[in-house]
Design a protein around this motif. Sequence first.
Motif, PDB file in Angstrom:
ATOM      1  N   PHE A   1       1.162  -1.495  -0.278  1.00  0.00           N
ATOM      2  CA  PHE A   1       0.384   0.347  -0.227  1.00  0.00           C
ATOM      3  C   PHE A   1       0.744   1.472  -0.427  1.00  0.00           C
ATOM      4  N   PRO A   2       0.718   1.442  -1.492  1.00  0.00           N
ATOM      5  CA  PRO A   2       1.647   3.320  -1.047  1.00  0.00           C
ATOM      6  C   PRO A   2       0.688   4.551  -0.437  1.00  0.00           C
ATOM      7  N   ASN A   3       1.882   4.535   0.641  1.00  0.00           N
ATOM      8  CA  ASN A   3       2.436   5.740   2.125  1.00  0.00           C
ATOM      9  C   ASN A   3       3.338   6.299   2.035  1.00  0.00           C
ATOM     10  N   GLU A   4       2.906   7.713   2.941  1.00  0.00           N
ATOM     11  CA  GLU A   4       4.081   8.634   3.597  1.00  0.00           C
ATOM     12  C   GLU A   4       4.666   7.576   4.434  1.00  0.00           C
ATOM     13  N   ARG A   5       3.676   7.128   5.305  1.00  0.00           N
ATOM     14  CA  ARG A   5       4.837   6.841   6.726  1.00  0.00           C
ATOM     15  C   ARG A   5       4.145   4.745   6.353  1.00  0.00           C
ATOM     16  N   PHE A   6       3.805   4.384   7.314  1.00  0.00           N
ATOM     17  CA  PHE A   6       3.479   2.560   7.708  1.00  0.00           C
ATOM     18  C   PHE A   6       3.186   2.339   5.857  1.00  0.00           C
ATOM     19  N   LYS A   7       3.719   1.205   5.432  1.00  0.00           N
ATOM     20  CA  LYS A   7       3.499   0.635   3.896  1.00  0.00           C
ATOM     21  C   LYS A   7       3.210  -0.794   4.216  1.00  0.00           C
ATOM     22  N   ALA A   8       1.609  -0.764   4.296  1.00  0.00           N
ATOM     23  CA  ALA A   8       0.699  -1.985   4.452  1.00  0.00           C
ATOM     24  C   ALA A   8       0.985  -3.282   3.135  1.00  0.00           C
ATOM     25  N   SER A   9       1.041  -4.130   3.170  1.00  0.00           N
ATOM     26  CA  SER A   9       1.072  -5.258   2.286  1.00  0.00           C
ATOM     27  C   SER A   9      -0.697  -5.279   2.266  1.00  0.00           C
ATOM     28  N   LEU A  10      -0.862  -5.581   0.908  1.00  0.00           N
ATOM     29  CA  LEU A  10      -2.019  -5.986   0.016  1.00  0.00           C
ATOM     30  C   LEU A  10      -2.524  -7.300  -0.466  1.00  0.00           C
ATOM     31  N   LEU A  11      -3.640  -7.639   0.527  1.00  0.00           N
ATOM     32  CA  LEU A  11      -4.027  -9.013  -0.137  1.00  0.00           C
ATOM     33  C   LEU A  11      -5.536  -8.439  -1.213  1.00  0.00           C
ATOM     34  N   GLU A  12      -4.960  -8.907  -2.559  1.00  0.00           N
ATOM     35  CA  GLU A  12      -6.332  -9.736  -3.283  1.00  0.00           C
ATOM     36  C   GLU A  12      -7.013 -11.280  -3.394  1.00  0.00           C
ATOM     37  N   VAL A  13      -8.130 -10.922  -3.229  1.00  0.00           N
ATOM     38  CA  VAL A  13      -8.628 -12.482  -3.236  1.00  0.00           C
ATOM     39  C   VAL A  13      -9.373 -12.195  -3.991  1.00  0.00           C
ATOM     40  N   PRO A  14      -9.654 -12.014  -5.462  1.00  0.00           N
ATOM     41  CA  PRO A  14     -10.699 -12.047  -6.733  1.00  0.00           C
ATOM     42  C   PRO A  14     -12.112 -13.560  -6.379  1.00  0.00           C
ATOM     43  N   GLY A  15     -12.606 -12.431  -7.369  1.00  0.00           N
ATOM     44  CA  GLY A  15     -14.090 -12.956  -7.157  1.00  0.00           C
ATOM     45  C   GLY A  15     -14.182 -14.086  -8.462  1.00  0.00           C
ATOM     46  N   ASP A  16     -14.936 -15.306  -7.966  1.00  0.00           N
ATOM     47  CA  ASP A  16     -15.203 -16.059  -9.177  1.00  0.00           C
ATOM     48  C   ASP A  16     -15.274 -15.610 -10.599  1.00  0.00           C
ATOM     49  N   VAL A  17     -16.601 -13.949 -10.978  1.00  0.00           N
ATOM     50  CA  VAL A  17     -16.462 -13.697 -12.099  1.00  0.00           C
ATOM     51  C   VAL A  17     -15.300 -12.153 -11.750  1.00  0.00           C
ATOM     52  N   PRO A  18     -14.142 -12.324 -12.687  1.00  0.00           N
ATOM     53  CA  PRO A  18     -13.654 -10.741 -11.997  1.00  0.00           C
ATOM     54  C   PRO A  18     -15.029  -9.480 -12.674  1.00  0.00           C
ATOM     55  N   ARG A  19     -14.130  -9.298 -11.231  1.00  0.00           N
ATOM     56  CA  ARG A  19     -14.834  -7.638 -10.520  1.00  0.00           C
ATOM     57  C   ARG A  19     -14.355  -6.901 -11.717  1.00  0.00           C
ATOM     58  N   MET A  20     -15.116  -4.959 -11.486  1.00  0.00           N
ATOM     59  CA  MET A  20     -14.736  -4.422 -12.686  1.00  0.00           C
ATOM     60  C   MET A  20     -13.459  -3.492 -11.986  1.00  0.00           C
ATOM     61  N   TYR A  21     -13.215  -3.706 -10.712  1.00  0.00           N
ATOM     62  CA  TYR A  21     -10.910  -3.522 -10.817  1.00  0.00           C
ATOM     63  C   TYR A  21     -10.060  -4.157 -11.021  1.00  0.00           C
ATOM     64  N   GLU A  22     -11.054  -5.831 -11.546  1.00  0.00           N
ATOM     65  CA  GLU A  22      -9.540  -6.162 -11.538  1.00  0.00           C
ATOM     66  C   GLU A  22      -9.447  -6.318 -13.000  1.00  0.00           C
ATOM     67  N   MET A  23      -7.875  -7.405 -13.545  1.00  0.00           N
ATOM     68  CA  MET A  23      -8.290  -7.115 -14.550  1.00  0.00           C
ATOM     69  C   MET A  23      -8.614  -8.386 -15.888  1.00  0.00           C
ATOM     70  N   LYS A  24      -9.013  -7.259 -16.383  1.00  0.00           N
ATOM     71  CA  LYS A  24      -9.807  -8.343 -17.856  1.00  0.00           C
ATOM     72  C   LYS A  24      -8.704  -8.195 -19.345  1.00  0.00           C
ATOM     73  N   ASP A  25      -9.470  -9.467 -20.022  1.00  0.00           N
ATOM     74  CA  ASP A  25      -8.979  -9.106 -20.859  1.00  0.00           C
ATOM     75  C   ASP A  25      -9.639  -8.535 -22.236  1.00  0.00           C
ATOM     76  N   VAL A  26      -9.287  -7.071 -21.478  1.00  0.00           N
ATOM     77  CA  VAL A  26      -9.500  -6.197 -22.462  1.00  0.00           C
ATOM     78  C   VAL A  26      -8.091  -5.546 -23.160  1.00  0.00           C
ATOM     79  N   PRO A  27      -8.646  -4.483 -24.159  1.00  0.00           N
ATOM     80  CA  PRO A  27      -7.467  -3.218 -24.452  1.00  0.00           C
ATOM     81  C   PRO A  27      -7.145  -2.424 -23.133  1.00  0.00           C
ATOM     82  N   HIS A  28      -5.405  -2.217 -22.941  1.00  0.00           N
ATOM     83  CA  HIS A  28      -5.621  -1.908 -22.444  1.00  0.00           C
ATOM     84  C   HIS A  28      -4.961  -0.202 -22.135  1.00  0.00           C
ATOM     85  N   GLY A  29      -4.841   0.575 -21.223  1.00  0.00           N
ATOM     86  CA  GLY A  29      -4.426   2.036 -21.151  1.00  0.00           C
ATOM     87  C   GLY A  29      -2.808   1.747 -20.546  1.00  0.00           C
ATOM     88  N   ALA A  30      -2.042   2.989 -20.484  1.00  0.00           N
ATOM     89  CA  ALA A  30      -0.651   2.650 -20.017  1.00  0.00           C
ATOM     90  C   ALA A  30      -1.016   3.961 -18.808  1.00  0.00           C
TER      91      ALA A  30
END
Length: 383
Positions: free
Chosen positions: A104-133
């Motif tokens: 987790f980007p932060n000025e102070r303590f940087k916690a680790s990140l856990l991602e638990v994926p959905g059974d169907v990809p959520r809108m914030y998960e990477m999908k097989d679509v064209p990607h920006g940069a």
Amino acid sequence: MKNQFLFVLFLFLSIGKALAQPPRGPFVRSPQVHEDKTVTFEYLAPNAEKVLLSGQFLKEPIPMSKQEEGIWKVTTNVIPPDIYPYSFVVDGKTVMDPANVDYFPNERFKASLLEVPGDVPRMYEMKDVPHGALHYEYYPSIEGSTGSLVVYTPPGYDASPDKKYPVFYLISGTTDTEETFYKVGKVNWILDNLIAEKMAVPMIVVMPYGNPTARIAEQNGAPKPDDPFGRDNPDAMVRMKQFETDLVQFVMPYIDQNYRTKNDRESRAIGGFSRGGGQTLRTAYGNTDKFAWICAYSAYLMPEEMDTAFAAIAGNSGKTNTQLKLNWVSVGNTDFLYQQTFDYMAYLNSKGIQFQSMVTAGGHTWMNVKKFVTESVQLLFKE
């Protein structure tokens, strides 16, 4: 004889190489997300007396048990799909998970990140679509400092060199950095997916660092100043104005010069979470000639400030409603800023100022921010 010599030489070099290598510790895998959405965490601390797992998916830290070779381990109950910050508490000291590269980007303590994926990809998960940069940028800023930005360009940006795009300026909260909205908020995946489904307009997203006071001090060799106590005290207001100056006088011209932007007010939006939401409201209300779209996530302004600093906004609702294409306000119902945000919405109602609201379950978390962003960006730059 020659073969015997080569064998002895190979054996000598192999032994020397082995002796030169430091001993390897036991292998730790953490976190391990299982199919049933339980998660196993491991932490190597052979000399520790007590290790706890702490995370936003827990009501309180839970103990880990010591295994062979000094590895502490615990498997959680089922965790709902989302992205969560977590850490270990080792003999009373909070530490990141050294086996996990996501943090987790932060000025102070940087916690680790856990991602638990959905059974169907959520809108914030990477999908097989064209990607920006994503682009890291540095720009000349206030008081001779050098500012930093992360910029998202939509799919097709490089392939269409004559096309210009609207811009969404997106600001993180207190102690967050310019990386937080994409590393934790996943705004790049959200927009990639929404654009692919034609649910959002292709746009440039500019993510500035929201604490120029700290940056200036750091670049001058001074310690990073403490955050002001309270969101509306004089020091906080000075810093709010400093950020506004940085954004309007330095960031925006830099972006317009270096990216293919539509630089009229109807093609500019500004949004932010927590402190970044306060910066959003003050910058937008103070520069209605530059912004027509506002997104405040878990943020508010006090009625007294609206009546004084932004009297033109509150005093002429007809003009305000014409100027603002969107005035979005969202908050979680257990957010510690819920009541103030609710009071702010009541104030807007009392003055006849139009706005769109979203109240979700949950608190002052990035789990909620992803929901707010997903819904609000679908409204931007549409008539």
